[in-house]
Design a protein around this motif. Structure first.
Motif, PDB file in Angstrom:
ATOM      1  N   ASN A   1       0.857  -1.180   0.000  1.00 25.85           N
ATOM      2  CA  ASN A   1       0.000   0.000   0.000  1.00 25.85           C
ATOM      3  C   ASN A   1       0.895   1.233   0.000  1.00 25.85           C
ATOM      4  O   ASN A   1       1.802   1.354   0.816  1.00 25.85           O
ATOM      5  CB  ASN A   1      -0.905  -0.009   1.237  1.00 25.85           C
TER       6      ASN A   1
ATOM      7  N   ARG B   1       3.065   2.951   2.780  1.00 24.89           N
ATOM      8  CA  ARG B   1       2.265   2.602   3.956  1.00 24.89           C
ATOM      9  C   ARG B   1       2.443   1.152   4.375  1.00 24.89           C
ATOM     10  O   ARG B   1       2.386   0.821   5.554  1.00 24.89           O
ATOM     11  CB  ARG B   1       0.795   2.913   3.674  1.00 24.89           C
ATOM     12  N   ASN B   2       2.628   0.283   3.404  1.00 22.18           N
ATOM     13  CA  ASN B   2       2.936  -1.131   3.684  1.00 22.18           C
ATOM     14  C   ASN B   2       3.896  -1.592   2.599  1.00 22.18           C
ATOM     15  O   ASN B   2       3.488  -1.879   1.485  1.00 22.18           O
ATOM     16  CB  ASN B   2       1.668  -1.978   3.690  1.00 22.18           C
TER      17      ASN B   2
ATOM     18  N   GLY C   1       8.538  -4.507   7.358  1.00 23.03           N
ATOM     19  CA  GLY C   1       7.951  -3.305   7.928  1.00 23.03           C
ATOM     20  C   GLY C   1       8.946  -2.206   8.240  1.00 23.03           C
ATOM     21  O   GLY C   1       8.553  -1.128   8.699  1.00 23.03           O
TER      22      GLY C   1
ATOM     23  N   ASN D   1       8.173   0.997   6.287  1.00 21.82           N
ATOM     24  CA  ASN D   1       6.813   1.548   6.339  1.00 21.82           C
ATOM     25  C   ASN D   1       6.840   2.976   6.884  1.00 21.82           C
ATOM     26  O   ASN D   1       7.537   3.274   7.854  1.00 21.82           O
ATOM     27  CB  ASN D   1       5.925   0.681   7.227  1.00 21.82           C
TER      28      ASN D   1
END
Length: 759
Positions: free
Chosen positions: A608, A640-641, A650, A653
């Motif tokens: 994302n 975002r991801n 992560g 992120n």
């Protein structure tokens, strides 16, 4: 706009207007036909008047897909006209696009390390570059000698252009024959051994026929950079029949050939994985991820380096006016592009070489052929039904793109394990004092082990602008692409090749609502989508959804197309008696199924990312003597991801997109204190650009301001002398940031004196 109108526009010296931000408009100047044929090439924009016709397209480019005047089209578009290309002395596509805020330029190590790779609103647009409305997929550095204007369509443009185009697309409009006689040319010289000549001859050869020939020769080094050089020549003949009649045909050919010494760039000051220290004392500690502080003119390549590109393209365009309100157009194109290079990348990453004052000369190479065949048929027109006015475009498009990518085998030695110089076979060099003339004696041979990619597309689209009332309009577009891609890899050590293929149905659309509070203004709300399928770059650039399975062997969902969508709210106004256009827009682009690596190392369509932005634009005349155009773009990008394998999951992120400056600004202005004398200047700002915003290993280049200056003097009605000084204050700045390893230095102060002749 029909051919007869197009001819009148050319003889009136009309110009497509530039507009950053939300929209572009057509502009036309006042000089009479007789003056235009004899006046020298002008370095300034004529006095601009926003017209009420569809000024974005004439007979070429994206045809009738823009079914309303651009003032009333709910889409962000920037048009760079010929006058701006000339006034700023922009001779390549990259130089032209630097005048458009919101565009950054990416570097690569494979498919296109030093060619055109624009990022529009944070998304890679290398494979979303078009010539007269047809995709131009071959990796290359494009020239401006045969270009009338450059158009930048911003935001997901799947309904307009098909696959890709997540952040936008670039369309180049070629010069075409006109019903008049003129001959013009330029001779340019400058520092850094700059030499350039162009010729443009247009000859009416019958009552309804004309021939046009454009040619160019260019040879120059790069100010402030040793060794790097660019040498190229091109020719573009075209002939048209039926001009001024209901049925027209234009046959054109384009050839461009280059022989360059590519730039190697500067390594970043922090390596990826300093595992095995080379011999010798350590000279520095880890840096912050910016480029190493070395002299501007250091060059880490070798005299073996080369880049030889060639482009050949033939096109046939047919047009027929079915009636006064309907036109049918067909264009067929066959092209072949070749990219042949051996390029040294300064690799300071492995084993922490830069900490010990050393750089490994890593070689990247390619021998690539791309063959393309495409056909597009388009019907445009207007009609009224039930008292409601419609302006429509319906089209079919078929294309096949096939690439064959080979490499060279080059002996690059054991990195820097043995130190620099002769001990490494000159494959390792001094960080601060590299010598491109080192007596490197390694072997170079074609690998003869190519990878192949083929992309076939069948497309259908429809657009309609519905005028509900004088104040309200609805604009919609729908496109369906039957997309088929296949790839065969190079043979592995056992001589085995792997093959992959995928078929997808891509459906993209746009919808916009336009409110006109006054005749000279509009407010719009728009929504649009785009799709980026696997293999969409046809092996010519970076492909985050390449035609290969993940390590689990899954070839299903992980190869599905990425889906992008955009929302935009904008307004456009023509003020000062329609001589100045002002725009503003806010927008969001988001991708909710980006392909990412999961914690277990497999791939998934689960990423994302989002870009929120704001743009301002201005274009036109403040007074009869003072012209301005430019814009400002703010981009807030966020991964975002973004996934990541193992402990890296992560970790990125919340970080910014690579190649996406938060703030960018451009202004070009000209002023005529006397009828013969013109002064001009440009100011450009780009904020910090990340190559990678990974907190564990960042790569970035700092913000910069750049200023240009121009002065032009009209000697007589046939000749103009123009002086351009680019990077006036000799600013040291970086114009490309690769995700790892290196960044590219921009040229230093460059002065160019041009004599323009027109008869």
């Amino acid at each position: 706009m029909y051919a007869a109108q197009t001819e009148r526009k050319r003889t009136e010296h009309s110009v497509v207007g530039y507009l950053t931000g939300a929209m572009s408009f057509a502009v036309a100047s006042a000089p009479a036909m007789a003056d235009t044929k004899k006046d020298a090439v002008s370095a300034t924009l004529p006095e601009q008047t926003v017209t009420g016709t569809n000024g974005f397209k004439t007979d070429a480019a994206s045809g009738g897909k823009f079914t309303a005047p651009l003032l009333d089209t709910p889409k962000s578009v920037t048009v760079i006209p010929a006058e701006v290309l000339q006034g700023t002395a922009s001779v390549t596509l990259t130089e032209a696009l630097r005048t458009v805020p919101g565009i950054a330029f990416g570097a690569g190590e494979g498919g296109n390390p030093v060619g055109d790779r624009p990022f529009i609103r944070g998304y890679d647009a290398q494979a979303s570059t078009f010539l007269d409305g047809l995709r131009d997929i071959g990796a290359q550095s494009r020239e401006m000698f045969n270009v009338e204007s450059v158009e930048v369509i911003k935001g997901p443009s799947g309904a307009y252009e098909g696959r890709g185009a997540a952040g936008g697309a670039v369309n180049i409009v070629s010069k075409t024959p006109k019903l008049e006689h003129f001959t013009e040319g330029t001779l340019s010289v400058g520092n850094a051994a700059y030499k350039r000549a162009t010729a443009d001859g247009n000859y009416q050869i019958g009552e309804h026929a004309a021939f046009r020939l454009n040619a160019m020769a260019h040879d120059a080094a790069v100010a402030g950079r040793d060794v790097t050089s660019f040498s190229r020549w091109g020719i573009a003949p075209s002939i048209a029949f039926g001009l001024g009649t209901p049925t027209r045909a234009t046959l054109s050919y384009y050839h461009l050939q280059s022989n360059d010494t590519p730039d190697t760039g500067i390594p970043y000051n922090n390596p990826d994985n300093p595992k095995k220290p080379p011999p010798g004392p350590r000279l520095s500690g880890p840096g912050d991820g910016s480029p190493v502080g070395v002299n501007r003119n250091v060059y880490y390549g070798l005299s073996r380096d080369f880049r030889r590109d060639q482009m050949d393209m033939g096109s046939l365009a047919l047009e027929h006016d079915i009636s006064g309100s309907a036109k049918l157009r067909n264009i067929t194109r066959v092209s072949k592009s070749r990219q042949d290079y051996l390029w040294t990348r300064p690799d300071g990453q492995f084993d922490g070489n830069i900490y010990y004052g050393m750089v490994w000369r890593r070689t990247n190479s390619r021998f690539s052929d791309v063959n393309t065949a495409a056909n597009q048929t388009e019907l445009t027109g207007k009609f009224t039904s039930g008292g409601i006015k419609h302006s429509y475009a319906v089209g079919l498009e078929f294309s096949r793109e096939k690439s064959r990518n080979d490499t060279y085998k080059v002996d690059t030695g054991p990195k820097c394990a043995q130190g620099t110089g002769v001990a490494s076979g000159y494959n390792c060099t001094d960080l601060f004092h590299p010598n491109p003339d080192d007596p490197w004696a390694g072997s170079i041979a074609r690998a003869n082990n190519p990878a192949e990619t083929t992309v076939r597309t069948q497309s259908a689209y429809v657009f309609d602008t519905i005028e509900l009332s004088p104040r309200w309009q609805v604009n919609g577009g729908l496109r369906f692409d039957r997309y088929s891609a296949s790839a065969t890899t190079s043979a592995n050590a056992q001589g085995v090749r792997s093959s992959f293929s995928r078929d997808d149905n891509l459906l993209n659309y746009q919808l916009g609502l336009v409110f006109k509070p006054a005749q000279n203004g509009s407010i719009y709300l728009a929504y649009g989508t785009s799709s980026t399928p696997s293999g969409s770059v046809a092996g010519q650039g970076a492909d985050t959804s390449a035609l290969t399975p993940d390590r689990s062997g899954n070839r299903g969902d992980v190869l599905a197309p990425e889906k992008n969508r955009a929302y935009e709210l904008g307004t456009k106004w023509n003020v000062l008696d329609s001589k100045l256009a002002l725009t503003a827009a806010i927008f969001r682009i988001e991708t909710t199924n980006a392909r990412i690596v999961q914690q277990d190392g497999t791939a998934a369509m689960a990423g994302n990312k989002r870009v929120d932005g704001f743009e301002l634009g201005w274009s036109g005349a403040l007074t009869n003597r003072w012209q301005v155009f430019g814009g400002y773009t703010y981009l807030k990008s966020e991964l975002r991801n973004n996934g990541g394998a193992g402990a890296a999951f992560g970790g990125t992120n919340g970080t910014a997109f690579p190649n996406t400056p938060k703030n960018s600004f451009s202004l070009w202005t000209t002023y005529q204190p006397t009828p013969k004398f013109t002064l001009g200047g440009g100011a450009y700002y780009v904020s910090k650009v990340w190559g990678s915003a990974n907190p564990a290993n960042p790569k970035w280049v700092p913000a910069y301001w750049r200023f240009d200056a121009m002065a032009a003097y009209r000697i007589d009605k046939h000749a103009t002398l123009q002086l351009n000084v680019q990077n006036l204050f000799d600013k040291v700045y970086f114009n490309q940031a690769y995700a790892s390893h290196y960044a590219s230095l921009a040229p230093g102060r460059t002065a160019i004196l041009t004599l323009g002749i027109r008869y």
